[in-house]
Scaffold this active site. Structure first.
Site, PDB file in Angstrom:
ATOM      1  N   TYR A 151      48.444  35.488  44.230  1.00 33.14           N
ATOM      2  CA  TYR A 151      48.142  36.301  45.408  1.00 33.14           C
ATOM      3  C   TYR A 151      48.877  35.828  46.660  1.00 33.14           C
ATOM      4  O   TYR A 151      48.682  36.385  47.736  1.00 33.14           O
ATOM      5  CB  TYR A 151      46.641  36.267  45.705  1.00 33.14           C
ATOM      6  CG  TYR A 151      45.828  37.251  44.905  1.00 33.14           C
ATOM      7  CD1 TYR A 151      46.253  37.686  43.661  1.00 33.14           C
ATOM      8  CD2 TYR A 151      44.623  37.734  45.378  1.00 33.14           C
ATOM      9  CE1 TYR A 151      45.502  38.565  42.911  1.00 33.14           C
ATOM     10  CE2 TYR A 151      43.859  38.619  44.643  1.00 33.14           C
ATOM     11  CZ  TYR A 151      44.306  39.033  43.411  1.00 33.14           C
ATOM     12  OH  TYR A 151      43.561  39.914  42.675  1.00 33.14           O
ATOM     13  N   LYS A 222      42.618  29.268  33.308  1.00 32.09           N
ATOM     14  CA  LYS A 222      43.368  29.645  32.095  1.00 32.09           C
ATOM     15  C   LYS A 222      44.393  28.541  31.805  1.00 32.09           C
ATOM     16  O   LYS A 222      45.578  28.813  31.568  1.00 32.09           O
ATOM     17  CB  LYS A 222      44.086  30.980  32.315  1.00 32.09           C
ATOM     18  CG  LYS A 222      43.230  32.208  32.171  1.00 32.09           C
ATOM     19  CD  LYS A 222      42.722  32.459  30.761  1.00 32.09           C
ATOM     20  CE  LYS A 222      43.834  32.854  29.807  1.00 32.09           C
ATOM     21  NZ  LYS A 222      43.322  33.054  28.424  1.00 32.09           N
ATOM     22  N   ASP A 288      38.641  33.783  30.129  1.00 32.89           N
ATOM     23  CA  ASP A 288      38.250  34.918  29.276  1.00 32.89           C
ATOM     24  C   ASP A 288      36.899  34.649  28.604  1.00 32.89           C
ATOM     25  O   ASP A 288      36.049  35.530  28.510  1.00 32.89           O
ATOM     26  CB  ASP A 288      39.330  35.286  28.250  1.00 32.89           C
ATOM     27  CG  ASP A 288      40.024  34.086  27.657  1.00 32.89           C
ATOM     28  OD1 ASP A 288      39.852  32.972  28.185  1.00 32.89           O
ATOM     29  OD2 ASP A 288      40.747  34.235  26.658  1.00 32.89           O
ATOM     30  N   ASP A 312      38.726  36.869  41.879  1.00 36.03           N
ATOM     31  CA  ASP A 312      38.652  38.276  42.256  1.00 36.03           C
ATOM     32  C   ASP A 312      37.926  39.071  41.167  1.00 36.03           C
ATOM     33  O   ASP A 312      36.973  39.812  41.427  1.00 36.03           O
ATOM     34  CB  ASP A 312      40.085  38.805  42.441  1.00 36.03           C
ATOM     35  CG  ASP A 312      40.119  40.048  43.318  1.00 36.03           C
ATOM     36  OD1 ASP A 312      39.049  40.517  43.706  1.00 36.03           O
ATOM     37  OD2 ASP A 312      41.219  40.544  43.600  1.00 36.03           O
TER      38      ASP A 312
END
Ligand code: NAD
Length: 423
Positions: A151, A222, A288, A312
């Site tokens: 971002y 991740k 995930d 987010d």
């Protein structure tokens, strides 16, 4: 009482006068409706809890469409200066300008004030319609890193000179040209994740968890795929926890080490003892997997520390479980400088502007967070009580009305009066 600024003392502690000046941005679209309701509730709570001994001096600052119409600028310099000078502000939703210049006013405010934490508490109020079976098991506080990651805004469009140069660099300096599957038409984005950026975020999350007697902090990442960015986030997070909070925490990294050195039984015993002794558990989970865990076992998670993009997605997925963005509050904070902007998490819903029908809870609960940040806990508590009772009485705005049996629909302004009646 003379109105005074909120300031920081030499130890970095917030000094809040009894008559603080607090800037507000009413926002665009439904902003004025929900802000009017919010201001009414916040002022009434202060009066209810502190009589005449405390009072907020509101100071309007311009941003968004209202600023553009009056000054020709979306975010005038005076507004930024005021947010800097008075430390704590509150804002309604702002239209994202279409076309060149500012990408997003919210992002501009976060960057200018270096508001590195996006704080989103996710808590279910009994009776709020929810798509999950046990919304009462969801009680989390998300610390989303707000300044780095994909971002950061470092992107180049396919076919530009920048994209060509970057591709060349990837080919010649990184020897990784073959990893760009379709080089002729590839756009690129850069994902900076730093040690300092990670540490200040994780430090804030752990301090919050200790201050609020929370059971765990989970680093969501991740790192299995993005080893140097998200993997480092996890490692730097664990290292910081051990270095700065050593005797107050028990980390899964420690559990894994003990398991390796002394076996599973010993590691489990050590962990059980730490939890029994009231230590804060620091653990990590891959993003995930986390997205399924928040549906399957939300009770296992308390404070979450995560990167910008993960945060987010996670914030809105969690918000949905407790009633959606109409009731989810948020804040952007720099705990070092004290700067904080409390804000509604929904947008301007322009179709419903000036209808006095939308749910003001998101902005009202952002005001509750603001009171907690200022140490005005009694006012925060009485608003939460009032909101809870109004929902139990099923006198609610249209979004909840449509999903509840036997409810009565009230206007935005009437909902504010209900809350006040139920303090
Ligand atoms: P939105 O949140 O404005 O609206 C989406 C839908 O959610 C609405 O149609 C409405 O049905 C519902 N909704 C939103 N707020 C509600 C409330 N308080 N009570 C009940 N229902 C509510 O999202 P959008 O339509 O994608 O965005 C509209 C504008 O808002 C865009 O310009 C966008 O950039 C901006 N935006 C601003 C912020 C912010 O300032 N923090 C956040 C998101 C979007």
């Amino acid at each position: 009482m003379t109105p005074q600024k909120i300031s920081l003392d030499s130890n970095g502690k917030l000094i809040v006068p009894d008559n603080p000046i607090i800037p507000f941005i009413e926002g665009d679209g439904i902003g004025p409706d929900v802000w009017r309701a919010t201001k009414r509730v916040l002022d009434a709570a202060v009066e209810h809890c502190y009589n005449d001994s405390r009072k907020i001096e509101w100071k309007e600052i311009l941003a968004g469409e209202k600023a553009y119409n009056k000054t020709g600028e979306w975010l005038p310099k005076e507004s930024l200066d005021a947010a800097k000078e008075y430390l704590v502000s509150i804002k309604g939703p702002l239209t994202t300008p279409v076309g060149g210049g500012i990408r997003s006013l919210n992002v501009a405010l976060r960057q200018e004030l270096d508001l590195y934490v996006c704080l989103r508490p996710i808590h279910w109020f009994v009776g709020v319609p929810s798509p999950v079976h046990y919304p009462d098991r969801v009680d989390m506080v998300v610390f989303r890193e707000n300044t780095e990651d994909i971002y950061a805004g470092i992107e180049c469009q396919a076919g530009t000179e920048e994209a060509e140069k970057l591709l060349n660099f990837i080919r010649t300096e990184m020897n990784a040209g073959d990893k760009v599957r379709f080089p002729e038409t590839a756009s690129f984005g850069i994902k900076p994740v730093s040690k300092e950026g990670t540490e200040r975020l994780v430090r804030s999350a752990i301090q919050y968890a200790l201050d609020h007697k929370r059971s765990s902090v989970t680093l969501v990442h991740k790192g299995n795929i993005m080893k140097f960015t998200e993997g480092s986030f996890k490692n730097w997070g664990y290292e910081l926890a051990a270095r700065e909070f050593g005797d107050k925490i028990y980390s899964w990294a420690q559990w894994e080490q003990t398991k390796k050195d002394k076996g599973l039984d010993f590691a489990n015993e050590e962990m059980e003892k730490a939890v029994h002794d009231g230590k804060l558990v620091i653990k990590d989970v891959i993003a995930d997997n986390f997205l399924q865990q928040i549906l399957l076992a939300p009770q296992d998670y308390s404070v979450i520390a995560t990167l910008n993009l993960n945060g987010d997605y996670i914030s809105d997925a969690l918000a949905a479980a407790v009633g959606g963005i109409g009731i989810s509050p948020g804040a952007n904070i720099n705990y070092k400088t004290g700067h904080a902007i409390f804000e509604a998490t929904h947008g301007t819903a322009p179709r419903f502007a000036n209808t006095d029908t939308m749910n003001p809870s998101s902005l009202i609960l952002s005001g509750v967070m603001m009171f907690e940040y200022m140490g005005w806990d009694d006012a925060a508590k009485c608003i939460k009580n009032g909101l809870q009772t109004s929902i139990m009485h099923k006198r609610v705005t249209v979004d909840f009305y449509k999903l509840m049996d036997d409810a009565t629909q009230v206007k935005t302004s009437e909902f504010a009066e209900e809350i006040i009646k139920n303090f």
